[in-house]
Design a protein around this motif. Structure first.
Motif, mmCIF file in Angstrom:
data_model
loop_
_atom_site.group_PDB
_atom_site.id
_atom_site.type_symbol
_atom_site.label_atom_id
_atom_site.label_comp_id
_atom_site.label_asym_id
_atom_site.label_seq_id
_atom_site.Cartn_x
_atom_site.Cartn_y
_atom_site.Cartn_z
ATOM 1 N N VAL A 49 38.198 27.699 46.823
ATOM 2 C CA VAL A 49 39.586 28.148 46.621
ATOM 3 C C VAL A 49 40.093 28.781 47.924
ATOM 4 N N VAL A 50 39.255 29.714 48.392
ATOM 5 C CA VAL A 50 39.482 30.666 49.430
ATOM 6 C C VAL A 50 39.535 29.557 51.000
ATOM 7 N N ASP A 51 38.523 28.634 51.061
ATOM 8 C CA ASP A 51 38.428 27.942 52.164
ATOM 9 C C ASP A 51 39.506 26.950 52.120
ATOM 10 N N TYR A 52 39.985 26.556 50.917
ATOM 11 C CA TYR A 52 41.115 25.273 51.064
ATOM 12 C C TYR A 52 42.382 25.825 51.133
ATOM 13 N N THR A 53 42.678 27.066 50.518
ATOM 14 C CA THR A 53 44.008 27.589 50.546
ATOM 15 C C THR A 53 44.288 28.650 51.819
ATOM 16 N N GLY A 54 43.018 29.239 52.319
ATOM 17 C CA GLY A 54 42.989 30.212 53.245
ATOM 18 C C GLY A 54 43.499 31.460 52.913
ATOM 19 N N ASP A 55 43.465 32.012 51.619
ATOM 20 C CA ASP A 55 44.065 32.923 51.020
ATOM 21 C C ASP A 55 42.980 33.612 49.973
ATOM 22 N N PHE A 56 42.547 34.723 50.192
ATOM 23 C CA PHE A 56 41.556 35.325 49.316
ATOM 24 C C PHE A 56 42.612 35.789 47.899
ATOM 25 N N ALA A 57 43.670 35.931 48.052
ATOM 26 C CA ALA A 57 44.612 36.193 46.778
ATOM 27 C C ALA A 57 44.272 34.908 45.705
ATOM 28 N N ASP A 58 44.077 33.866 46.198
ATOM 29 C CA ASP A 58 44.232 32.758 45.283
ATOM 30 C C ASP A 58 42.583 32.728 44.498
ATOM 31 N N GLY A 59 41.603 33.297 45.182
ATOM 32 C CA GLY A 59 40.323 33.473 44.691
ATOM 33 C C GLY A 59 40.414 34.375 43.691
ATOM 34 N N TRP A 60 41.106 35.476 43.653
ATOM 35 C CA TRP A 60 41.123 36.547 42.545
ATOM 36 C C TRP A 60 41.915 36.182 41.550
ATOM 37 N N ILE A 61 43.143 35.398 42.059
ATOM 38 C CA ILE A 61 43.855 35.132 40.772
ATOM 39 C C ILE A 61 43.125 34.108 40.085
ATOM 40 N N THR A 62 42.549 32.931 40.486
ATOM 41 C CA THR A 62 41.698 32.151 39.548
ATOM 42 C C THR A 62 40.480 32.908 38.806
ATOM 43 N N THR A 63 39.817 34.014 39.568
ATOM 44 C CA THR A 63 38.910 34.747 38.886
ATOM 45 C C THR A 63 39.325 35.240 37.614
ATOM 46 N N ALA A 64 40.774 35.973 37.682
ATOM 47 C CA ALA A 64 41.195 36.718 36.680
ATOM 48 C C ALA A 64 41.749 35.619 35.568
ATOM 49 N N ILE A 65 42.038 34.448 35.608
ATOM 50 C CA ILE A 65 42.268 33.583 34.607
ATOM 51 C C ILE A 65 40.893 33.509 33.874
ATOM 52 N N PHE A 66 39.966 33.147 34.382
ATOM 53 C CA PHE A 66 38.476 32.816 33.780
ATOM 54 C C PHE A 66 38.195 34.189 32.950
ATOM 55 N N VAL A 67 38.298 35.236 33.533
ATOM 56 C CA VAL A 67 37.790 36.583 32.689
ATOM 57 C C VAL A 67 38.643 36.709 31.441
ATOM 58 N N ALA A 68 39.784 36.570 31.587
ATOM 59 C CA ALA A 68 40.888 36.773 30.407
ATOM 60 C C ALA A 68 40.713 35.580 29.396
ATOM 61 N N LEU A 69 40.092 34.527 29.882
ATOM 62 C CA LEU A 69 39.818 33.239 28.805
ATOM 63 C C LEU A 69 38.608 34.005 27.889
ATOM 64 N N GLY A 70 37.506 34.303 28.611
ATOM 65 C CA GLY A 70 36.214 34.738 28.026
ATOM 66 C C GLY A 70 36.658 35.906 27.196
ATOM 67 N N THR A 71 37.654 36.923 27.576
ATOM 68 C CA THR A 71 37.752 38.129 26.776
ATOM 69 C C THR A 71 38.533 37.929 25.428
ATOM 70 N N ALA A 72 39.425 36.739 25.672
ATOM 71 C CA ALA A 72 39.999 36.143 24.345
ATOM 72 C C ALA A 72 39.106 35.544 23.256
ATOM 73 N N MET A 73 38.226 34.852 23.858
ATOM 74 C CA MET A 73 36.978 34.216 23.021
ATOM 75 C C MET A 73 36.131 35.163 21.933
ATOM 76 N N VAL A 74 36.014 36.322 22.759
ATOM 77 C CA VAL A 74 35.170 37.233 21.915
ATOM 78 C C VAL A 74 36.120 38.113 21.029
ATOM 79 N N ALA A 75 37.344 38.374 21.598
ATOM 80 C CA ALA A 75 38.159 39.370 20.617
ATOM 81 C C ALA A 75 38.407 38.297 19.224
ATOM 82 N N LEU A 76 38.442 36.856 19.344
ATOM 83 C CA LEU A 76 38.678 36.140 18.240
ATOM 84 C C LEU A 76 37.444 35.493 17.332
ATOM 85 N N MET A 77 36.368 35.820 18.203
ATOM 86 C CA MET A 77 35.238 35.085 17.541
ATOM 87 C C MET A 77 33.873 35.969 17.085
#
Length: 398
Positions: free
Chosen positions: A361-389
């Motif tokens: 992501v960083v190599d493609y966009t040239g911006d570390f911010a995009d890497g952090w945003i992508t990672t945050a989305i994944f972490v949030a999905l895992g958190t929701a999974m545990v909360a519900l199941m």
């Protein structure tokens, strides 16, 4: 077993995590220098860490069965042999292929450490203090991280090759201590290979273990991306020097040490043994902090990066203590190694796929911010999974 006092046992288990953590975090701490010397891209730097977790993915389940079969002490000795081999191999690396081979060997070594130490905690400590004990031994990870982070500054004085030889020597010394945990093997207590395989298959059918397997993938994507790219991020996005970037990594490891002990104590006392909702809270907050990393920039933004690194250390880098405790408490004691092995396969997969996704992501966009945003989305999905199941078992004192 020569180490009969609980203080001696938990000290050796903690030091095993220190020995297992120092090699790979040294790679992360010295990443800017290693990247320059070996001519690596951002994605290739991430693949060094992915190789480490790829080995853990392959080794996690067999390692859990190994611990159940030969015992904690012998399994830890095996892990130290592999860790020494990995550190020495990295010291001789002259290209990406040599370096990634070394991190794969390190990963196989560390794949044995987690189920070994978790089984020791489950066997030697009562349920009333188990999460606290788990948190104490897990401080070996950030303690090793702090020591390795110092290599980020030492590499300005010594070659990274020499540093890895020194790391191998320290692991050897620590391996001698593991001899104190070796117990005699009793034929009647040693499960057969077929029985071990059946036990692993049974553990895989437990809902909590399956959910933790899938949740650990995005969670460890978050933790691994955080550690793998923190020093490069601080240098390129925040304009920090190499020693300062190494110190920030050390600060994150220190806050992780505080979190791993602190959250275990909170779980055992204030939450009376509950693990789930603390884990959900930690990972949920970490997703928000990762979004904040997008605002880090040179100047005053450097201090924002320091604060966020501390916060991520005490959240996304502290959750494993309770996640591992929840995994082993979801099964019977004799299945603990296999259960932790299964859940750690998900952890390892996250470590494999996270860094190259972030790097790409960083190599493609040239911006570390995009890497952090992508990672945050994944972490949030895992958190929701545990909360519900996930459903916690009723706690029974042992």
């Amino acid at each position: 077993m020569l180490a009969r006092h609980w203080v001696a046992r938990i000290s050796i288990l903690t030091l095993a995590h220190v020995a297992g953590t120092v090699p790979i975090v040294s790679v992360m701490a010295m990443a800017p220098v290693i990247q320059s010397d070996l001519g690596l891209s951002v994605t290739e730097v991430g693949l060094l860490v992915s190789g480490y977790y790829f080995a853990q993915t392959i080794g996690a389940v067999p390692a859990g069965g190994l611990v159940d079969r030969i015992g904690v002490g012998r399994a830890l000795l095996t892990s130290h042999v592999l860790l020494i081999a990995g550190a020495l191999t990295f010291s001789q690396a002259e290209s990406f292929s040599g370096a990634v081979t070394a991190t794969v060997v390190m990963g196989f070594g560390y794949s044995i450490v987690n189920p070994s130490t978790a089984t020791g905690i489950l066997t030697w400590f009562s349920a009333r203090r188990r999460a606290t004990a788990m948190g104490v031994k897990q401080t070996g990870v950030p303690i090793g991280g702090v020591l390795a982070a110092a290599n980020g500054a030492l590499v300005t004085l010594f070659s990274w090759q020499s540093i890895f030889v020194a790391v191998a020597c320290l692991i050897f010394v620590n391996g001698l201590l593991c001899l104190l945990l070796v117990e005699p093997l009793h034929r009647g207590a040693r499960p057969g290979i077929a029985a071990t395989i059946r036990q692993m298959l049974q553990v895989g059918r437990i809902t909590n273990i399956r959910v933790l397997f899938f949740a650990n993938i995005p969670w460890n994507m978050g933790q691994t991306n955080f550690y793998a790219y923190l020093t490069i991020f601080m240098r390129e996005a925040a304009g920090a020097s190499q020693p300062v970037a190494g110190l920030v990594l050390g600060l994150a490891q220190l806050s992780s040490a505080l979190g791993r002990i602190g959250w275990g104590v909170v779980s055992d006392t204030l939450f009376r043994g509950a693990r789930k909702w603390i884990i959900v809270g930690l990972c949920g907050v970490s997703a928000v902090l990762m979004l904040g990393m997008a605002a880090v920039e040179p100047g005053i933004g450097l201090w924002l990066g320091v604060v966020l690194a501390f916060g991520l250390g005490i959240t996304i880098a502290s959750y494993p203590t309770l996640a591992q405790t929840l995994a082993v408490e979801s099964v019977e004691p004799g299945q603990s190694g296999a259960a932790l092995g299964y859940s750690l396969v998900g952890t390892s997969i996250g470590g494999v796929v996270g860094p190259p996704i972030f790097g790409a992501v960083v190599d493609y966009t040239g911006d570390f911010a995009d890497g952090w945003i992508t990672t945050a989305i994944f972490v949030a999905l895992g958190t929701a999974m545990v909360a519900l199941m996930v459903r916690e078992r009723q706690r029974v004192a042992r």
